[in-house]
Write an enzyme that holds these catalytic residues in place. Structure first.
Site, PDB file in Angstrom:
ATOM      1  N   TYR A  48     -11.680 -11.942  -9.767  1.00  0.00           N
ATOM      2  CA  TYR A  48     -11.308 -11.184  -8.567  1.00  0.00           C
ATOM      3  C   TYR A  48     -10.073 -10.316  -8.815  1.00  0.00           C
ATOM      4  O   TYR A  48     -10.082  -9.101  -8.554  1.00  0.00           O
ATOM      5  CB  TYR A  48     -11.047 -12.101  -7.352  1.00  0.00           C
ATOM      6  N   ARG A  75       0.822  -1.214   0.000  1.00  0.00           N
ATOM      7  CA  ARG A  75       0.000   0.000   0.000  1.00  0.00           C
ATOM      8  C   ARG A  75       0.847   1.252   0.000  1.00  0.00           C
ATOM      9  O   ARG A  75       0.323   2.358   0.190  1.00  0.00           O
ATOM     10  CB  ARG A  75      -0.941  -0.007   1.232  1.00  0.00           C
ATOM     11  N   CYS A  80     -18.193  -2.098  14.428  1.00  0.00           N
ATOM     12  CA  CYS A  80     -18.355  -2.011  12.967  1.00  0.00           C
ATOM     13  C   CYS A  80     -18.839  -0.635  12.514  1.00  0.00           C
ATOM     14  O   CYS A  80     -19.852  -0.137  13.001  1.00  0.00           O
ATOM     15  CB  CYS A  80     -19.327  -3.078  12.481  1.00  0.00           C
ATOM     16  N   ASP A  96     -14.012 -11.315  -3.390  1.00  0.00           N
ATOM     17  CA  ASP A  96     -13.286 -12.428  -2.782  1.00  0.00           C
ATOM     18  C   ASP A  96     -14.122 -12.973  -1.620  1.00  0.00           C
ATOM     19  O   ASP A  96     -15.280 -12.607  -1.447  1.00  0.00           O
ATOM     20  CB  ASP A  96     -11.908 -11.954  -2.307  1.00  0.00           C
ATOM     21  N   GLN A 127      -5.914 -16.967  -1.353  1.00  0.00           N
ATOM     22  CA  GLN A 127      -5.998 -18.086  -0.406  1.00  0.00           C
ATOM     23  C   GLN A 127      -4.855 -18.098   0.602  1.00  0.00           C
ATOM     24  O   GLN A 127      -4.465 -19.143   1.124  1.00  0.00           O
ATOM     25  CB  GLN A 127      -6.013 -19.426  -1.167  1.00  0.00           C
ATOM     26  N   LEU A 174       5.230 -20.825  -0.129  1.00  0.00           N
ATOM     27  CA  LEU A 174       3.965 -20.069  -0.198  1.00  0.00           C
ATOM     28  C   LEU A 174       2.795 -20.947  -0.641  1.00  0.00           C
ATOM     29  O   LEU A 174       1.646 -20.668  -0.321  1.00  0.00           O
ATOM     30  CB  LEU A 174       4.091 -18.891  -1.179  1.00  0.00           C
ATOM     31  N   GLY A 175       3.106 -22.002  -1.406  1.00  0.00           N
ATOM     32  CA  GLY A 175       2.035 -22.884  -1.878  1.00  0.00           C
ATOM     33  C   GLY A 175       1.377 -22.414  -3.166  1.00  0.00           C
ATOM     34  O   GLY A 175       1.640 -21.307  -3.652  1.00  0.00           O
ATOM     35  N   TYR A 176       0.526 -23.247  -3.718  1.00  0.00           N
ATOM     36  CA  TYR A 176      -0.151 -22.957  -4.997  1.00  0.00           C
ATOM     37  C   TYR A 176       0.853 -22.387  -5.997  1.00  0.00           C
ATOM     38  O   TYR A 176       0.719 -21.260  -6.474  1.00  0.00           O
ATOM     39  CB  TYR A 176      -1.304 -21.987  -4.776  1.00  0.00           C
ATOM     40  N   CYS A 233     -19.236  -6.735  15.786  1.00  0.00           N
ATOM     41  CA  CYS A 233     -20.281  -5.824  15.307  1.00  0.00           C
ATOM     42  C   CYS A 233     -20.320  -4.512  16.087  1.00  0.00           C
ATOM     43  O   CYS A 233     -20.688  -3.467  15.546  1.00  0.00           O
ATOM     44  CB  CYS A 233     -21.641  -6.516  15.363  1.00  0.00           C
ATOM     45  N   GLU A 290      -1.730  -9.153  -5.100  1.00  0.00           N
ATOM     46  CA  GLU A 290      -3.023  -9.825  -5.246  1.00  0.00           C
ATOM     47  C   GLU A 290      -2.846 -11.314  -5.542  1.00  0.00           C
ATOM     48  O   GLU A 290      -3.620 -12.146  -5.057  1.00  0.00           O
ATOM     49  CB  GLU A 290      -3.863  -9.158  -6.337  1.00  0.00           C
ATOM     50  N   CYS A 321     -15.517  -7.839  10.360  1.00  0.00           N
ATOM     51  CA  CYS A 321     -16.597  -8.755   9.965  1.00  0.00           C
ATOM     52  C   CYS A 321     -16.005 -10.135   9.688  1.00  0.00           C
ATOM     53  O   CYS A 321     -16.079 -10.672   8.596  1.00  0.00           O
ATOM     54  CB  CYS A 321     -17.309  -8.197   8.729  1.00  0.00           C
TER      55      CYS A 321
END
Length: 364
Positions: free
Chosen positions: A129, A34, A211, A147, A51, A89-91, A208, A46, A201
């Site tokens: 996404y 950011r 929120c 997502d 996941q 990291l996987g995937y 809540c 992203e 959330c």
DNA sequence: AACACGTGGAT
DNA sequence: TATCCAAGTGT
């Protein structure tokens, strides 16, 4: 379909946007991706975040950007180094697709990440996404980025009871986002929805009382926030028995094998292994026969030094680890080689490999 | 549509 | 310990 349209009418969209976005601007986490809106960095973040938890991603993201600061750097990097950056990291297909797509952008888009839904969606690994996330965050385009967070948050706010485990349900939420997204600040709006899902959330016990959009939340109003979202559960995982072997040559190097370029752990290296279809009746001589059948190599298993369990999302590996020897005339090639312990740093391995290596070092 | 595809953390 | 995840995509 008719249902959520009606629910959207119940809230003041403008006020909802203001409450959500002002909360995000005040409370958003200080995350490395950011610091700016470089489309390349947004893209990398992203893909990594798919996941995968934010806390896990942070160190990987920082190192990845150090190693490959720009699209051109990543496009020109070799795959082994790119996979190494992703190790743990996987995937792993995520990073192979990213590498491929970055080469595509470097070659055919002048190194500029495309800024239209049609173009960006053609890139490998960029689904609905990720397309929406990059377009909104890097370019300020008011596209949905739906997502798991967004489905959870909006299912509660808009009282949407559809099963979020069903692929077709994502369209319902995209439709909902299109009706409530801020066209002035689509980036802040989309990120705020996700940030709210991550911080307030949450799945099991949403906060809540803290929120910022509680007054707009149908589920809170009805007292059913913990009943949403509806998500059916998946099937249980299957179990696979394997025998893996650590072979050293006369100079003490260890034998490794490169996995196929498709499927599980594609293109990562591992210790030679075979599947044991009858694990309870397999002895060393029979397993040796399996290596001969599978790889046409003469491997002798000398000793079992233990076993490890490795749990994937969809299956479980039970691996018996052996030490052994191989015929002296064994030839190395692209798939098979002996490496020193130092050369482990130059190859990418799955976590299961490191578990086995640890077991071996403890045995030695 | 349903399933393959990783990993480490939370409850 | 068992289960469910966490900013999904490809086939």
């Amino acid at each position: 379909m008719v249902n959520e349209l009606k629910n959207i009418e119940k809230i003041s969209i403008k006020k909802f946007q203001e409450d959500l976005i002002s909360w995000f601007k005040a409370e958003q986490r200080d995350l490395p991706w950011r610091k700016d809106q470089d489309p390349y960095k947004v893209w990398v973040s992203e893909i990594m975040l798919q996941q995968t938890r934010v806390d896990t991603v942070i160190p990987y993201f920082n190192r990845f950007i150090e190693w490959f600061p720009t699209i051109e750097d990543l496009a020109n990097a070799n795959e082994e180094k790119v996979l190494k950056a992703w190790e743990g990291l996987g995937y792993y297909s995520r990073v192979r697709n990213l590498h491929s797509a970055v080469k595509e952008v470097n070659a055919n888009y002048g190194g500029q990440v495309p800024d239209t839904p049609k173009e960006i969606s053609t890139l490998k690994g960029v689904g609905p996404y990720t397309a929406g996330a990059i377009l909104s965050i890097a370019y300020g385009v008011p596209e949905p980025a739906v997502d798991g967070n967004v489905m959870r948050v909006l299912s509660r706010i808009l009282l949407i009871w559809e099963d979020i485990a069903k692929p077709s349900t994502r369209k319902v939420f995209e439709n909902a986002v299109r009706q409530v997204i801020s066209h002035d600040e689509p980036s802040a709006f989309n990120q705020a929805l996700m940030e709210l899902g991550a911080l307030i959330c949450t799945p099991t016990s949403p906060s809540c009382l803290l929120c910022p959009v509680r007054d707009h939340c149908q589920a809170f109003h009805e007292g059913v926030e913990t009943k949403l979202p509806i998500k059916t559960k998946k099937n249980s995982q299957r179990s696979v028995d394997l025998a893996a072997i650590i072979v050293k040559d006369e100079s003490g190097k260890i034998l490794i094998h490169k996995r196929p370029e498709n499927g599980l752990l594609a293109n990562l290296w591992e210790f030679p292994n075979v599947e044991l279809h009858q694990p309870f009746v397999m002895e060393r001589a029979q397993i040796s026969g399996l290596f001969r059948e599978s790889f046409d190599m003469n491997i002798k298993l000398e000793k079992n030094i233990g076993q490890i369990e490795h749990i994937f999302s969809h299956l479980v590996w039970n691996i018996r680890l052996y030490i052994g020897t191989i015929d002296a005339e064994f030839l190395e090639n692209d798939e098979w080689k002996f490496i020193t312990l130092d050369e482990i740093e130059e190859h990418a391995f799955p976590v299961s490999f490191h578990k086995m290596l640890k077991l071996y070092k403890e045995y030695s």
